[in-house]
Design a protein around this motif. Structure first.
Motif, mmCIF file in Angstrom:
data_model
loop_
_atom_site.group_PDB
_atom_site.id
_atom_site.type_symbol
_atom_site.label_atom_id
_atom_site.label_comp_id
_atom_site.label_asym_id
_atom_site.label_seq_id
_atom_site.Cartn_x
_atom_site.Cartn_y
_atom_site.Cartn_z
ATOM 1 N N ILE A 60 0.835 -1.205 0.000
ATOM 2 C CA ILE A 60 0.000 0.000 0.000
ATOM 3 C C ILE A 60 0.871 1.258 0.000
ATOM 4 N N TYR A 61 1.904 1.282 0.845
ATOM 5 C CA TYR A 61 2.806 2.444 0.871
ATOM 6 C C TYR A 61 3.522 2.612 -0.477
ATOM 7 N N ALA A 62 3.962 1.505 -1.078
ATOM 8 C CA ALA A 62 4.632 1.591 -2.376
ATOM 9 C C ALA A 62 3.683 2.162 -3.431
ATOM 10 N N CYS A 63 2.418 1.730 -3.401
ATOM 11 C CA CYS A 63 1.432 2.271 -4.349
ATOM 12 C C CYS A 63 1.257 3.773 -4.147
ATOM 13 N N TYR A 64 1.137 4.206 -2.906
ATOM 14 C CA TYR A 64 0.991 5.638 -2.630
ATOM 15 C C TYR A 64 2.189 6.423 -3.167
ATOM 16 N N ILE A 65 3.381 5.928 -2.896
ATOM 17 C CA ILE A 65 4.590 6.638 -3.318
ATOM 18 C C ILE A 65 4.701 6.661 -4.838
ATOM 19 N N LEU A 66 4.439 5.529 -5.498
ATOM 20 C CA LEU A 66 4.570 5.467 -6.958
ATOM 21 C C LEU A 66 3.491 6.285 -7.663
ATOM 22 N N ILE A 67 2.279 6.315 -7.124
ATOM 23 C CA ILE A 67 1.225 7.150 -7.715
ATOM 24 C C ILE A 67 1.580 8.627 -7.575
ATOM 25 N N THR A 68 2.074 9.001 -6.392
ATOM 26 C CA THR A 68 2.499 10.386 -6.179
ATOM 27 C C THR A 68 3.641 10.750 -7.125
ATOM 28 N N ALA A 69 4.617 9.860 -7.262
ATOM 29 C CA ALA A 69 5.746 10.123 -8.161
ATOM 30 C C ALA A 69 5.274 10.244 -9.610
ATOM 31 N N THR A 70 4.296 9.433 -10.003
ATOM 32 C CA THR A 70 3.763 9.506 -11.368
ATOM 33 C C THR A 70 3.091 10.846 -11.617
ATOM 34 N N ILE A 71 2.291 11.297 -10.661
ATOM 35 C CA ILE A 71 1.600 12.583 -10.813
ATOM 36 C C ILE A 71 2.606 13.734 -10.865
ATOM 37 N N VAL A 72 3.606 13.696 -9.987
ATOM 38 C CA VAL A 72 4.633 14.751 -9.985
ATOM 39 C C VAL A 72 5.402 14.738 -11.303
ATOM 40 N N THR A 73 5.715 13.551 -11.809
ATOM 41 C CA THR A 73 6.436 13.442 -13.076
ATOM 42 C C THR A 73 5.603 13.987 -14.233
ATOM 43 N N MET A 74 4.299 13.692 -14.229
ATOM 44 C CA MET A 74 3.429 14.214 -15.291
ATOM 45 C C MET A 74 3.370 15.737 -15.243
ATOM 46 N N ILE A 75 3.238 16.300 -14.070
ATOM 47 C CA ILE A 75 3.194 17.759 -13.929
ATOM 48 C C ILE A 75 4.524 18.366 -14.365
ATOM 49 N N TRP A 76 5.637 17.774 -13.900
ATOM 50 C CA TRP A 76 6.948 18.274 -14.271
ATOM 51 C C TRP A 76 7.155 18.174 -15.784
ATOM 52 N N GLY A 77 6.740 17.064 -16.383
ATOM 53 C CA GLY A 77 6.888 16.904 -17.828
ATOM 54 C C GLY A 77 6.089 17.938 -18.601
ATOM 55 N N TYR A 78 4.869 18.218 -18.135
ATOM 56 C CA TYR A 78 4.036 19.223 -18.794
ATOM 57 C C TYR A 78 4.694 20.602 -18.697
ATOM 58 N N ILE A 79 5.159 20.959 -17.511
ATOM 59 C CA ILE A 79 5.797 22.270 -17.308
ATOM 60 C C ILE A 79 7.085 22.355 -18.125
ATOM 61 N N HIS A 80 7.866 21.291 -18.115
ATOM 62 C CA HIS A 80 9.134 21.279 -18.851
ATOM 63 C C HIS A 80 8.902 21.404 -20.356
ATOM 64 N N THR A 81 7.881 20.710 -20.863
ATOM 65 C CA THR A 81 7.562 20.789 -22.289
ATOM 66 C C THR A 81 7.096 22.187 -22.679
ATOM 67 N N LYS A 82 6.260 22.785 -21.854
ATOM 68 C CA LYS A 82 5.785 24.153 -22.148
ATOM 69 C C LYS A 82 6.912 25.154 -22.097
ATOM 70 N N ARG A 83 7.856 24.945 -21.185
ATOM 71 C CA ARG A 83 8.970 25.859 -21.055
ATOM 72 C C ARG A 83 9.893 25.790 -22.270
ATOM 73 N N LEU A 84 10.037 24.600 -22.864
ATOM 74 C CA LEU A 84 10.878 24.466 -24.047
ATOM 75 C C LEU A 84 10.287 25.146 -25.266
#
Length: 158
Positions: free
Chosen positions: A133-157
């Motif tokens: 359960i903890y691993a799922c929470y951490i990996l879901i959070t990391a996925t969401i953060v990565t998606m947000i970071w990827g969107y921001i990084h792509t827009k910045r480029l």
């Protein structure tokens, strides 16, 4: 050689078909009685064990394939690009560290399950359940953060 390339497709379609059959049996297979919980009667699906075993088999296959891909990628990269091989190794070690951290976050104390009288909800199994359960929470959070970071990084480029 052409037939060799069909094996992954056949395996995937077979796993999908078998999964659909198991899910259909679980949901449409009737019940093995009912359980009274807080005055309500809940049906117990007849094929619960089959469904759980099928999920364990799929999890095992996924883990084995993932480990195999990581080992093959590391070996291929070690021959051609050592820096990339070290990066692959660091990612694999990061997942091992995540598994260890989640294991120690888990608790071996008894999990209260309504209507369950067995001993599989205490000790190792309780701690494993918490760790997953903890691993799922951490990996879901990391996925969401990565998606947000990827969107921001792509827009910045752009």
């Amino acid at each position: 050689m052409k037939n060799y390339k069909l094996i992954p497709k056949i395996a995937l379609w077979s796993l999908l078909a078998l999964g659909i059959v198991v899910i259909a049996m679980f949901f449409a297979g009737g019940s093995d009685g009912s359980l009274e919980v807080a005055g309500d009667f809940l049906d117990i699906p007849r094929y619960s064990d089959l469904f759980l075993v099928w999920n364990y088999i799929l999890l095992g296959i996924a883990v084995l394939i993932t480990l195999g891909v990581v080992v093959v990628e590391f070996c291929n990269n070690w021959k051609t690009n050592r820096k990339k091989a070290i990066t692959t190794l660091c990612v694999a070690l990061g997942f091992v560290a995540l598994a260890c951290i989640c294991w120690f976050l888990g608790s071996p104390e008894k999990i209260e399950i309504i209507g369950y009288e067995g001993t599989d909800n205490v000790g190792f199994w309780a701690q494993l359940s918490d760790a997953v359960i903890y691993a799922c929470y951490i990996l879901i959070t990391a996925t969401i953060v990565t998606m947000i970071w990827g969107y921001i990084h792509t827009k910045r480029l752009k």
